[in-house]
Write a protein that holds these residues in place. Sequence first.
Motif, short mmCIF file in Angstrom:
data_model
loop_
_atom_site.label_atom_id
_atom_site.label_comp_id
_atom_site.label_asym_id
_atom_site.label_seq_id
_atom_site.Cartn_x
_atom_site.Cartn_y
_atom_site.Cartn_z
N SER A 238 45.72 43.73 43.02
CA SER A 238 44.70 42.58 42.92
C SER A 238 45.08 41.58 44.23
O SER A 238 46.13 41.24 44.59
CB SER A 238 45.08 41.66 41.61
N ILE A 239 43.89 40.99 44.79
CA ILE A 239 43.81 40.30 45.90
C ILE A 239 42.97 38.95 45.64
O ILE A 239 41.87 39.03 45.00
CB ILE A 239 42.97 41.07 47.05
N PRO A 240 43.67 37.98 45.97
CA PRO A 240 42.82 36.51 45.76
C PRO A 240 41.53 36.60 46.31
O PRO A 240 41.52 36.91 47.67
CB PRO A 240 43.72 35.48 45.91
N ALA A 241 40.46 36.02 45.92
CA ALA A 241 39.29 36.00 46.62
C ALA A 241 39.20 35.20 47.62
O ALA A 241 38.67 35.07 48.84
CB ALA A 241 38.12 35.75 45.85
N GLY A 242 39.98 34.01 47.61
CA GLY A 242 40.25 32.92 48.66
C GLY A 242 40.91 33.40 49.98
O GLY A 242 40.54 32.66 50.91
N LEU A 243 41.54 34.62 49.90
CA LEU A 243 42.15 35.27 51.12
C LEU A 243 40.92 35.69 51.95
O LEU A 243 41.09 35.89 53.22
CB LEU A 243 43.07 36.55 50.76
N LEU A 244 39.81 36.19 51.50
CA LEU A 244 38.83 36.90 52.11
C LEU A 244 37.81 35.81 53.03
O LEU A 244 37.69 34.67 52.72
CB LEU A 244 37.88 37.54 51.17
N ASP A 245 37.42 36.32 54.03
CA ASP A 245 36.49 35.95 54.73
C ASP A 245 35.06 35.83 54.12
O ASP A 245 34.72 36.72 53.68
CB ASP A 245 36.24 36.44 56.32
N ALA A 246 34.40 34.46 54.42
CA ALA A 246 32.82 34.65 53.83
C ALA A 246 32.15 35.34 54.75
O ALA A 246 32.34 35.36 55.74
CB ALA A 246 32.63 33.27 53.50
N PRO A 247 30.96 35.89 53.98
CA PRO A 247 30.85 35.97 52.77
C PRO A 247 31.61 36.96 51.95
O PRO A 247 31.74 38.01 52.67
CB PRO A 247 29.14 36.00 52.33
N THR A 248 31.82 36.89 50.60
CA THR A 248 32.68 38.09 49.98
C THR A 248 31.82 38.85 49.38
O THR A 248 32.16 40.11 49.17
CB THR A 248 33.76 37.38 49.09
N GLY A 249 30.65 38.49 48.93
CA GLY A 249 29.66 39.51 48.30
C GLY A 249 30.28 39.72 46.74
O GLY A 249 29.78 40.54 46.16
N LEU A 250 31.37 39.01 46.27
CA LEU A 250 31.77 38.99 45.03
C LEU A 250 31.25 38.19 43.87
O LEU A 250 30.93 36.89 44.30
CB LEU A 250 33.36 39.23 45.00
N HIS A 251 31.42 38.14 42.74
CA HIS A 251 31.01 37.27 41.72
C HIS A 251 31.98 37.27 40.44
O HIS A 251 32.57 38.47 40.23
CB HIS A 251 29.78 37.80 41.02
N THR A 252 32.42 36.01 39.98
CA THR A 252 33.19 35.80 39.01
C THR A 252 32.40 36.18 37.71
O THR A 252 31.18 35.91 37.41
CB THR A 252 33.57 34.17 38.58
#
Length: 284
Positions: A238-252
Amino acid sequence: MGQIRGECLCGAVTFEASGELMAPAACHCAMCRRWHGSLGVYTSAPAEKVLLTGGENVQWVRSGDETERGFCRICGSKLFWRRVGGSNLDMVMGSLEAPTGLTVDKHIWVAFKGDYYDIEDGLPQYAESSANAGPIQPASPEPAADAKQTTRNGQCLCGAIHLTVTGPMRDISVCHCGQCRRWHGHAPAYSKARWTDIGLTGGEFLSWYVSSPEARRGFCNQCGSSLFWERTGSDAVSIPAGLLDAPTGLHTRHHIFVADKGDCYEIPDALPQFAGSGGNALPF
């Protein structure tokens, strides 16, 4: 208020704050999201009113010309934010023992919020700091991003560790369990990827803390950024989404362990909520 107590996940750092504490604010800045792996949700007290035990285990890292952040060097728990030479000490809400009696009353730095969630609680929003500023119109829901992207990059706050994910990543599960809130400082937003799809540089700066018989947590030992949560024996992490550069393309997609959520915030969206793990509700 009297006294309120807090500690890191491993218990090496404890503190007690006395007197009235400031109503917490939820910070959406990219620095907080990259460091915490969640929003930065802080209360504040005069530093002289905070009694710290185990201070030798607090590692401080500069996060700006005039600011620094403190984390437990043993377990990686995020704990403090302060202005260098300032008179106040900000404390993460997730480290405090319940009930806190405090309630988040605003959102700040929303101009830099992540693309993987919306703000739906109706509280005042400020584009940047709320100091000497008025609220803005609520942030609009994020437009649909490219969920099919196959390469995502991320890094810790200090840049010592970089990662590249070249395969699929799971959508976001927000975890409200006490361990996660104490380690991150607030409920983290986790994606997931397979180890075979992850390229890592700066691995010599990655430290692991075994947080239970079933799992361990990885953090940067230079700046304390939360990087990984790994179940023992799993081929994915598991990887925190805040770690990723934008845009992540992910959705909660849902909330888990809501039976253990903190008392300083509500869950205002209509996404599914699970008292425990949620099982296979978000398969990967």
